[in-house]
Design a protein around this motif. Structure first.
Motif, mmCIF file in Angstrom:
data_model
loop_
_atom_site.group_PDB
_atom_site.id
_atom_site.type_symbol
_atom_site.label_atom_id
_atom_site.label_comp_id
_atom_site.label_asym_id
_atom_site.label_seq_id
_atom_site.Cartn_x
_atom_site.Cartn_y
_atom_site.Cartn_z
ATOM 1 N N PRO A 217 0.804 -1.239 0.000
ATOM 2 C CA PRO A 217 0.000 0.000 0.000
ATOM 3 C C PRO A 217 0.828 1.275 0.000
ATOM 4 C CG PRO A 217 -0.928 -1.595 1.530
ATOM 5 C CD PRO A 217 0.386 -2.150 1.080
ATOM 6 N N VAL A 218 1.869 1.330 0.820
ATOM 7 C CA VAL A 218 2.668 2.552 0.878
ATOM 8 C C VAL A 218 3.452 2.750 -0.411
ATOM 9 C CG1 VAL A 218 4.661 1.457 1.989
ATOM 10 C CG2 VAL A 218 4.260 3.888 2.308
ATOM 11 N N ALA A 219 3.889 1.657 -1.048
ATOM 12 C CA ALA A 219 4.595 1.783 -2.331
ATOM 13 C C ALA A 219 3.654 2.293 -3.422
ATOM 14 C CB ALA A 219 5.195 0.432 -2.729
ATOM 15 N N VAL A 220 2.419 1.819 -3.429
ATOM 16 C CA VAL A 220 1.433 2.320 -4.388
ATOM 17 C C VAL A 220 1.155 3.796 -4.140
ATOM 18 C CG1 VAL A 220 -0.975 2.131 -5.131
ATOM 19 C CG2 VAL A 220 0.366 0.063 -4.728
ATOM 20 N N PHE A 221 1.091 4.174 -2.877
ATOM 21 C CA PHE A 221 0.832 5.574 -2.521
ATOM 22 C C PHE A 221 1.938 6.490 -3.046
ATOM 23 C CE2 PHE A 221 1.329 9.107 0.493
ATOM 24 C CZ PHE A 221 0.082 9.697 0.381
ATOM 25 N N ILE A 222 3.198 6.085 -2.861
ATOM 26 C CA ILE A 222 4.322 6.923 -3.292
ATOM 27 C C ILE A 222 4.392 7.005 -4.818
ATOM 28 C CG2 ILE A 222 6.831 7.177 -3.269
ATOM 29 C CD1 ILE A 222 6.831 5.788 -0.542
ATOM 30 N N LEU A 223 4.343 5.847 -5.481
ATOM 31 C CA LEU A 223 4.462 5.832 -6.939
ATOM 32 C C LEU A 223 3.229 6.426 -7.610
ATOM 33 C CD1 LEU A 223 6.058 2.308 -7.491
ATOM 34 C CD2 LEU A 223 7.185 4.533 -7.548
ATOM 35 N N GLY A 224 2.056 6.213 -7.007
ATOM 36 C CA GLY A 224 0.840 6.772 -7.588
ATOM 37 C C GLY A 224 0.835 8.289 -7.570
ATOM 38 N N GLY A 225 1.408 8.872 -6.515
ATOM 39 C CA GLY A 225 1.486 10.326 -6.451
ATOM 40 C C GLY A 225 2.298 10.911 -7.577
ATOM 41 N N PHE A 226 3.344 10.195 -8.003
ATOM 42 C CA PHE A 226 4.146 10.693 -9.128
ATOM 43 C C PHE A 226 3.459 10.445 -10.466
ATOM 44 C CE2 PHE A 226 7.102 9.719 -12.563
ATOM 45 C CZ PHE A 226 7.775 10.924 -12.655
ATOM 46 N N MET A 227 2.948 9.239 -10.659
ATOM 47 C CA MET A 227 2.390 8.896 -11.969
ATOM 48 C C MET A 227 1.157 9.716 -12.301
ATOM 49 S SD MET A 227 2.963 4.793 -12.333
ATOM 50 C CE MET A 227 4.623 4.099 -12.204
#
Length: 270
Positions: free
Chosen positions: A145-155
């Motif tokens: 979840p935290v990895a999706v949160f970080i990468l999703g914010g950029f993408m």
């Protein structure tokens, strides 16, 4: 002027709180227990690597290999799944993409300790207890979840014109992800990789819960064996701590340029 002096004083105290214990630990790896207690702050009389050889030739050497395998596999699998999920959420138009993204990152609000009993029962029924594969899977589940949160914010900051231009050139979703999105997202991916590496490398709770065989222990779990009930060999313990910390420092040094860029990636819309 007073503000500058006050800030420097606070930074000096903060630096001392970090440097002094670190100096004791590094110097202690070259000393015997008697020398360490007699003069903990003084440099070692001789630079012998006996303590390092002792920890690497013992259980810590096997634990080091286990940690490397588990951590690298966990980081790679988490980044793959998180980048695919974040890319999909960024491509889904309208509120549906936000709902899917919110559902994926909802796991950040659930404490890991609250899930440990059902996770233990599930992994036991699947035969994944006391295995490196089980540790990899639980690491991915906990940090996804935290990895999706970080990468999703950029993408989500990537302009939609980029996707449209890619589609006009005949590239499908997978080709767009592989050839356009991921190269642009490398600073954010590197920052996430360092974050995940530190978490997985230092993880103690799940190995303590899931691993029972000495030959499958990771480094944090193996370091517990250096502490006795009545006596602790601190030079050996300090050597183990230095060995355990070296990969984290190395990863950060190699990726620090990407890490600094990734910390601000997605902060400003393009």
């Amino acid at each position: 002027m007073r503000y500058q002096l006050g800030r420097r004083a606070v930074l000096a105290v903060w630096a001392a709180l970090i440097v002094v214990p670190l100096t004791v630990v590094v110097f202690g790896t070259f000393k015997t227990t008697a020398e360490l207690f007699e003069s903990p702050f003084s440099p070692p009389g001789s630079l012998t690597l006996g303590n390092y050889r002792a920890v690497l030739d013992g259980a810590l050497g096997t634990a080091f290999v286990n940690s490397v395998l588990v951590t690298l596999a966990s980081v790679a699998l988490t980044l793959l799944l998180a980048s695919l999920a974040a890319y999909a959420c960024a491509r889904i138009p309208g509120w549906v993409g936000w709902v899917v993204f919110g559902f994926l990152v909802l796991g950040m609000s659930v404490p890991a300790q609250a899930n440990m009993v059902p996770q233990y029962v599930l992994f036991d029924s699947l035969g994944l207890l006391d295995s490196r594969l089980g540790l990899v899977l639980i690491n991915v589940v906990v940090t996804l979840p935290v990895a999706v949160f970080i990468l999703g914010g950029f993408m989500r900051t990537l302009p939609r014109d980029l996707y449209e231009a890619s589609a006009i050139d005949g590239a499908g979703p997978w080709r767009t992800y592989r050839s356009i999105v991921m190269p642009l997202a490398m600073p954010s991916v590197a920052a996430t990789a360092i974050f995940l590496f530190v978490i997985h490398w230092n993880e103690l709770l799940y190995p303590l819960l899931f691993i029972s065989s000495p030959e499958k222990r990771t480094i944090p779990l193996a370091l517990l064996s250096f502490q006795g009930e009545y006596l602790t060999d601190y030079p050996l313990l300090f050597s183990g701590v230095v060995v355990a910390s070296a990969p984290i420092v190395l990863v950060y040094v190699l990726l620090q340029r990407h890490f600094v860029a990734g910390m601000t990636a997605g902060a400003v819309k393009g």
